[in-house]
Design an enzyme around this catalytic site. Structure first.
Site, PDB file in Angstrom:
ATOM      1  CB  THR A  94      -1.031   0.113   1.173  1.00 22.60           C
ATOM      2  OG1 THR A  94      -0.131  -0.175   2.319  1.00 22.60           O
ATOM      3  CG2 THR A  94      -2.029  -0.958   1.225  1.00 22.60           C
ATOM      4  CG  PHE A 160       1.463  -4.154  15.520  1.00 25.06           C
ATOM      5  CD1 PHE A 160       1.367  -2.812  15.274  1.00 25.06           C
ATOM      6  CD2 PHE A 160       0.270  -4.795  15.574  1.00 25.06           C
ATOM      7  CE1 PHE A 160      -0.138  -2.195  15.292  1.00 25.06           C
ATOM      8  CE2 PHE A 160      -0.786  -4.389  15.745  1.00 25.06           C
ATOM      9  CZ  PHE A 160      -1.213  -3.009  15.553  1.00 25.06           C
ATOM     10  CG  PHE A 277      11.211   3.621  18.220  1.00 22.94           C
ATOM     11  CD1 PHE A 277      11.219   3.675  16.711  1.00 22.94           C
ATOM     12  CD2 PHE A 277      10.929   2.312  18.548  1.00 22.94           C
ATOM     13  CE1 PHE A 277      10.935   2.608  15.787  1.00 22.94           C
ATOM     14  CE2 PHE A 277      10.782   1.270  17.846  1.00 22.94           C
ATOM     15  CZ  PHE A 277      10.569   1.184  16.364  1.00 22.94           C
ATOM     16  CG  LEU A 278      14.106   8.584  23.546  1.00 24.36           C
ATOM     17  CD1 LEU A 278      12.912   9.043  22.742  1.00 24.36           C
ATOM     18  CD2 LEU A 278      14.325   8.301  24.980  1.00 24.36           C
ATOM     19  CB  CYS A 288       6.646   1.024   7.645  1.00 25.23           C
ATOM     20  SG  CYS A 288       6.056  -0.734   7.188  1.00 25.23           S
ATOM     21  CE  LYS A 348      13.938  -2.799  10.888  1.00 21.39           C
ATOM     22  NZ  LYS A 348      13.541  -3.025  12.178  1.00 21.39           N
TER      23      LYS A 348
HETATM   24  N1  LIG Z   1       7.509  -4.309   5.504  1.00 19.93           N
HETATM   25  C1  LIG Z   1       6.880  -4.334   6.989  1.00 19.93           C
HETATM   26  O1  LIG Z   1       7.843  -3.973   7.805  1.00 19.93           O
HETATM   27  C2  LIG Z   1       5.518  -4.041   7.448  1.00 19.93           C
HETATM   28  C3  LIG Z   1       5.255  -4.229   8.647  1.00 19.93           C
HETATM   29  C4  LIG Z   1       3.966  -4.075   8.884  1.00 19.93           C
HETATM   30  C5  LIG Z   1       2.857  -3.717   8.026  1.00 19.93           C
HETATM   31  N2  LIG Z   1       3.481  -3.681   6.537  1.00 19.93           N
HETATM   32  C6  LIG Z   1       2.193  -3.429   5.538  1.00 19.93           C
HETATM   33  O2  LIG Z   1       2.000  -4.723   4.949  1.00 19.93           O
HETATM   34  C7  LIG Z   1       1.861  -4.636   3.430  1.00 19.93           C
HETATM   35  C8  LIG Z   1       2.788  -5.346   2.416  1.00 19.93           C
HETATM   36  O3  LIG Z   1       4.142  -4.883   2.992  1.00 19.93           O
HETATM   37  P1  LIG Z   1       5.435  -5.684   2.534  1.00 19.93           P
HETATM   38  O4  LIG Z   1       6.731  -4.871   3.137  1.00 19.93           O
HETATM   39  O5  LIG Z   1       5.227  -7.042   2.755  1.00 19.93           O
HETATM   40  O6  LIG Z   1       5.457  -5.444   0.959  1.00 19.93           O
HETATM   41  P2  LIG Z   1       5.991  -6.129  -0.328  1.00 19.93           P
HETATM   42  O7  LIG Z   1       6.146  -5.141  -1.536  1.00 19.93           O
HETATM   43  O8  LIG Z   1       7.270  -6.779   0.253  1.00 19.93           O
HETATM   44  O9  LIG Z   1       5.010  -7.338  -0.608  1.00 19.93           O
HETATM   45  C9  LIG Z   1       4.071  -7.116  -1.302  1.00 19.93           C
HETATM   46  C10 LIG Z   1       3.758  -8.451  -2.464  1.00 19.93           C
HETATM   47  O10 LIG Z   1       2.378  -8.558  -2.850  1.00 19.93           O
HETATM   48  C11 LIG Z   1       2.524  -9.123  -4.144  1.00 19.93           C
HETATM   49  N3  LIG Z   1       1.093  -8.654  -4.764  1.00 19.93           N
HETATM   50  C12 LIG Z   1       1.183  -7.390  -5.256  1.00 19.93           C
HETATM   51  N4  LIG Z   1      -0.114  -7.421  -6.043  1.00 19.93           N
HETATM   52  C13 LIG Z   1      -0.629  -8.718  -6.078  1.00 19.93           C
HETATM   53  C14 LIG Z   1      -1.817  -9.354  -6.738  1.00 19.93           C
HETATM   54  N5  LIG Z   1      -2.666  -8.810  -7.208  1.00 19.93           N
HETATM   55  N6  LIG Z   1      -1.788 -10.824  -6.246  1.00 19.93           N
HETATM   56  C15 LIG Z   1      -0.769 -11.202  -5.731  1.00 19.93           C
HETATM   57  N7  LIG Z   1       0.259 -10.696  -5.241  1.00 19.93           N
HETATM   58  C16 LIG Z   1       0.291  -9.343  -5.312  1.00 19.93           C
HETATM   59  C17 LIG Z   1       3.781  -8.345  -4.488  1.00 19.93           C
HETATM   60  O11 LIG Z   1       4.428  -9.272  -5.743  1.00 19.93           O
HETATM   61  C18 LIG Z   1       4.729  -8.640  -3.267  1.00 19.93           C
HETATM   62  O12 LIG Z   1       5.376  -9.854  -3.485  1.00 19.93           O
HETATM   63  C19 LIG Z   1       1.982  -2.736   3.510  1.00 19.93           C
HETATM   64  O13 LIG Z   1       0.669  -2.364   3.415  1.00 19.93           O
HETATM   65  C20 LIG Z   1       2.801  -2.648   4.387  1.00 19.93           C
HETATM   66  O14 LIG Z   1       2.539  -1.231   4.948  1.00 19.93           O
HETATM   67  C21 LIG Z   1       4.780  -3.895   6.360  1.00 19.93           C
END
Ligand SMILES: NC(=O)c1ccc[n+]([C@@H]2O[C@H](COP(=O)([O-])OP(=O)(O)OC[C@H]3O[C@@H](n4cnc5c(N)ncnc54)[C@H](O)[C@@H]3O)[C@@H](O)[C@H]2O)c1
Length: 477
Positions: A94, A160, A277-278, A288, A348
């Site tokens: 997202t 989280f 976080f300080l 994120c 990080k």
């Molecule tokens: N990365 C983090 O530390 C973290 C932590 C908490 C929440 N989030 C949230 O989780 C969500 C995902 O983050 P992420 O870091 O895992 O993203 P990412 O980009 O690593 O992974 C997303 C995956 O979704 C797949 N995808 C996209 N469209 C698709 C579809 N139509 N069908 C099937 N697969 C599809 C992509 O190929 C990719 O592998 C985001 O909203 C992010 O804000 C991320």
């Protein structure tokens, strides 16, 4: 010993096999569920089917090896994942859109595809970080595609986990938040997380160790869907605020010759403040915090709520990078043609993720200023080379000392543990001038001065070493 892997198993589909989806899929299998993980990236799915982990994340390869083709399978075929599933976790990206709002087009695309292949009641779970009311949009989208209201529910179950400790965070969470607008869907989520909330998982002989235990299992909080959506955005915005706050204090500390590390220690010992976080430094980055602060700000604006605090958090963060660049500039007098060793590329430590990495942004600025950069990172070099291809000005080294070889200065951009315990004598001899500009405050200024360095860090007085009398470098060393 009870084994949660053979009891109360739920059929789960996880859509998206990125940092969140892959970790969730493998951990659900570890908790005893039957998981199909779907991704539309064919290369990624092929890699996972071969047992390779596409991302650098501690403990993930071991858990994948344990459950691949047993508790978890990987496919590009959405229907094959959806059909057996009681719960469908949406974990696609997202990213930030042009207006600051989250771009929900990946979520919408997935929901439309799910609607085409529905074959009975399912709970759609928002795992991706989404703005408040996304649950209503998903519901509306399902209806528009002709799915009857009694065929599905939408639940928010924000994630989280932190990259670098994602597997441990998932299996030993501080809390599990379930935002459900009815009991039926909340109950399914309670069943899914029962191995953690009832403590059964922690009794298993091969359970991953961590802070939760059978005596003190994970806590699950049930709220409305809207509240759960806000909990995620508000949590990330709060943590980003803590980082910007300490960075603003660091700038003040620097101007009065105080020491931000002492200040953070003194503040963090207050349980109401807490030490995490300080850490003053280059500021937050990653996939994120920047986008979630922007998205939460957009939500507030849409609702007519004055939340200017969030724009200040962002401004302080952006300024932090400018200030660090200025530090490098003033330590080196002029930049064009200089050679700088950069330690760290990931946003990080303990991850290979370079999305919105302050290290990458800083290196770009150095390159724009005519600097030649030689970078080293323990995990993110391959990914970084796609964003910053190797060239005459952008080089990559096999270790920190090779990066430092003949450089005018060294900068620390990521807080990897190995950067905090460098052989200072060897580093000093490798550098053309012993100048270290530390964006992560990994060293004590006194120790650095005693080792003959000019050392500039964040929120602490700089120390200057005289280069007179420095032993001549032996090129053969
Ligand atoms: N990365 C983090 O530390 C973290 C932590 C908490 C929440 N989030 C949230 O989780 C969500 C995902 O983050 P992420 O870091 O895992 O993203 P990412 O980009 O690593 O992974 C997303 C995956 O979704 C797949 N995808 C996209 N469209 C698709 C579809 N139509 N069908 C099937 N697969 C599809 C992509 O190929 C990719 O592998 C985001 O909203 C992010 O804000 C991320």
């Amino acid at each position: 010993m009870p084994d949660s892997r053979v009891t109360a198993s739920v059929n789960i589909c996880v859509i998206g096999s990125g940092y969140v989806g892959l970790v969730a899929a493998v951990c659900f299998a570890e908790m005893g569920h039957l998981v199909v993980c779907v991704d539309n990236n064919e290369d990624k799915v092929a890699q996972l089917q071969r047992g390779e982990t596409p991302i650098y994340e501690a403990q993930l390869p071991e858990l994948l090896a344990r459950h691949r083709n047993k508790g978890v399978t990987f496919t590009t075929d959405l229907a094959a994942g959806i059909h057996p599933a009681e719960a469908v976790f949406i974990a696609v990206g997202t990213p930030q859109g042009n207006s600051g709002a989250a771009d929900l087009s990946y979520v919408e695309a997935v929901v439309s595809q799910i609607a085409q292949v529905m074959n009975g009641y399912k709970v759609l779970v928002e795992k991706s970080t989404v703005p408040v009311y996304t649950n209503e949009w998903i519901t509306r989208c399902m209806h528009r595609h002709g799915v009857a209201p009694e065929q599905f529910d939408v639940v928010s179950n924000p994630e989280f986990l932190r990259e670098g400790t994602a597997v441990g965070d998932f299996l030993h969470p501080d809390r599990i938040v379930v935002g459900a607008n009815n009991e039926r869907s909340a109950d399914l989520l309670r069943r899914i997380y029962a191995p953690l909330t009832e403590g059964r998982y922690y009794e298993q002989a091969d359970a991953l160790p961590g802070p939760c235990s059978a005596a003190e299992p994970a806590k699950l909080v049930v709220t409305s869907a809207q509240s759960a959506e806000i909990i995620k955005h508000a949590s990330n915005a709060f943590l980003a605020m803590k980082i910007s706050f300490i960075n603003a204090v660091a700038n003040l500390a620097e101007s009065v010759d105080a020491d931000i590390e002492d200040i953070a220690l003194g503040m963090g010992l207050d349980a109401r403040v807490g030490p995490r976080f300080l850490r003053a430094g280059l500021g937050y980055g990653g996939s994120c915090f920047p986008k979630d602060v922007a998205a939460f700000s957009w939500v507030a604006e849409q609702q007519g709520v004055d939340f200017r605090l969030l724009s200040e958090v962002r401004k302080i963060n952006e300024r932090q990078l400018d200030l660090f660049f200025e530090k490098i500039h003033s330590a080196l007098w002029t930049l064009r043609g200089k050679k700088i060793a950069a330690l760290g590329l990931a946003f990080k430590a303990d991850t290979d993720d370079i999305r919105d990495s302050p290290a990458i942004a800083l290196i770009r600025r150095l390159l724009d200023a005519g600097v030649k950069v030689t970078a080293y990172d323990p995990a993110a070099m391959a990914v970084a080379q796609r964003a910053l291809p190797a060239s005459e000005s952008m080089m990559y080294a096999a270790d920190p000392y090779a990066a430092a070889e003949d450089a005018d200065a060294l900068v620390i951009l990521t807080e990897w543990k190995e950067f905090a315990s460098l052989d200072l004598h060897r580093l000093n001899r490798a550098l053309k001038f012993p100048i270290l500009i530390d964006g992560r405050n990994l060293y004590s200024p006194t120790v650095m001065r005693d080792n003959g360095f000019t050392y500039v860090s964040v929120g602490r007085p700089a120390v200057y070493a005289s280069t007179q009398g420095r032993p001549r470098r032996n090129p053969a060393e």
